[in-house]
Design an enzyme around this catalytic site. Sequence first.
Site, PDB file in Angstrom:
ATOM      1  N   THR A  96       0.848  -1.181   0.000  1.00  0.00           N
ATOM      2  CA  THR A  96       0.000   0.000   0.000  1.00  0.00           C
ATOM      3  C   THR A  96       0.880   1.225   0.000  1.00  0.00           C
ATOM      4  O   THR A  96       1.709   1.401   0.888  1.00  0.00           O
ATOM      5  CB  THR A  96      -0.951   0.054   1.208  1.00  0.00           C
ATOM      6  OG1 THR A  96      -1.526   1.354   1.300  1.00  0.00           O
ATOM      7  CG2 THR A  96      -0.233  -0.261   2.511  1.00  0.00           C
ATOM      8  N   ASP A 154       0.011   4.126   0.604  1.00  0.00           N
ATOM      9  CA  ASP A 154      -0.401   5.058   1.661  1.00  0.00           C
ATOM     10  C   ASP A 154       0.201   4.734   3.023  1.00  0.00           C
ATOM     11  O   ASP A 154       0.025   5.505   3.970  1.00  0.00           O
ATOM     12  CB  ASP A 154      -1.930   5.058   1.806  1.00  0.00           C
ATOM     13  CG  ASP A 154      -2.631   5.650   0.600  1.00  0.00           C
ATOM     14  OD1 ASP A 154      -1.979   6.397  -0.153  1.00  0.00           O
ATOM     15  OD2 ASP A 154      -3.822   5.365   0.410  1.00  0.00           O
ATOM     16  N   ARG A 179       2.547   6.921  -8.394  1.00  0.00           N
ATOM     17  CA  ARG A 179       2.235   5.498  -8.315  1.00  0.00           C
ATOM     18  C   ARG A 179       2.965   4.669  -9.360  1.00  0.00           C
ATOM     19  O   ARG A 179       3.269   3.498  -9.133  1.00  0.00           O
ATOM     20  CB  ARG A 179       0.724   5.275  -8.512  1.00  0.00           C
ATOM     21  CG  ARG A 179      -0.103   5.633  -7.338  1.00  0.00           C
ATOM     22  CD  ARG A 179      -1.575   5.361  -7.518  1.00  0.00           C
ATOM     23  NE  ARG A 179      -1.972   4.589  -8.665  1.00  0.00           N
ATOM     24  CZ  ARG A 179      -3.117   3.923  -8.753  1.00  0.00           C
ATOM     25  NH1 ARG A 179      -3.953   3.946  -7.732  1.00  0.00           N
ATOM     26  NH2 ARG A 179      -3.447   3.257  -9.837  1.00  0.00           N
TER      27      ARG A 179
END
Length: 483
Positions: A218, A220, A375
């Site tokens: 992830t 984040d 990303r």
Amino acid sequence: MATQSNFQMKVTEGQLGYVLQDVPHITDYIPNLPTYPNPLRFNPAYSVVKQYFVDMDDTVPQKIVVHKDTPRGVHFRRAGPRQKVYFTPEEVNACIVTCGGLCPGLNTVIREIVHSLDYMYGATKVLGIDGGYRGFYSKNTIPLSPKIVNDIHKRGGTILGTSRGGHDTMKIVDSIQDRGFNQVYIIGGDGTQKGAAVIYEEIRKRGLKVIVAGIPKTIDNDISVIDKSFGFDTAVEEAQRAINAAHVEAESAENGIGVVKLMGRYSGFIAMYATLASRDVDCCLIPESPFYLEGQGGLLEYIAKRLKENGHMVIVVAEGAGEDLLAATNEQDASGNKLLQDIGLWLSQRIKAHFSKQNKLPITLKYIDPTYMIRAIPSNASDNVYCTLLAQSAVHGAMSGFTGFTSGLVNGRHTYIPFNRITEEQNKVVITDRMWARLLSSTNQPSFLGHKQLEEARKEQEPQSQLMDDADAKTGYKERIKK
């Protein structure tokens, strides 16, 4: 579709409040399996290593700050090679799948799983599942060998493709069984790891000699327990480019404002760390810390104050910040995540509208959204090393017969963590903790929280102490395990 996991954690208790939250082993449901000497003892690369193998009793504590009278607390099994393995090189038939959104480092993890299986254990049968979990249904595969994956770490994205949703446990396990896969490496975030847990349970129910190993992904950094997720360092580093551009634009114009939106649906770690690293940011807004625009002490008043003082300012906002200020929506993506409106664009428009009414303070505002640029890039040096070690740890665990686990870094040590500990809650910025205080002191921004709101935040976001809270902490863990 996938059902709710009924994952049963293995727990071992020791002296002085020691609790081991262990991961399953293939022999838990298939006893008397043959074992073989670990090929690493014959590997020239490891000939100089004083201690080849991790001791079976080695564990890593979740909390490392202790007092002389506090319990030792929760531990996880240390990752690494064991003396005995449960697969011969010829027997291994492995597959790798990547799910969810893109993240720097995906290709590095794929590469290192393939290299580790081949170079360390002599296992050459590895296939990539094309297109995420849905790839199991369509049975599209990509052959993987050290030669094929040799340079993929230099590219962003994933050579296997990815998708959201599409998780049908029975179909996936049917495909695994039909194809004879006995090691399944699943790379993905919270939802993907929940899927991996129910896949493991169905495999166990059928009594299959199949390892399910997860690698948490992830961007984040919102997966709990682990120190950080791979790709996070790269994301913070790349975010600097957007912040630098916003600062140049803002500084070059009269009353210039640069607004940068960074990733962080529910957790504002990228925004917080990018702000701390940059030192050019005047205000950072994250989902965990509410803010308001109008009135005394609001964001608009603070912007006017900073412009009068410095003549320019830079605002970093995480994508999930200020959700309470936007019109509510019930739409979801394929993974079940709530679709968020563009807080950066909304905020920029509100700032422009506010200052256009004040002829005394004309502004120039530039809005930058680098989300998909961040990303899609390859991982940096730090993340490349981290991805390598995560992948190697997962392969060591699979060959040693451990299953139903996620490979993760805890207090600087690589460990095997039960699936349910990874998926039980999200990691979030604690705004009553020191790190958020460091950010506020760095930007010199107000918290935008009143006294009453701060008290509520302290109650809701009580930071988990590095210490066990009391002598009954062990009982609390037992109760959580039962749930």
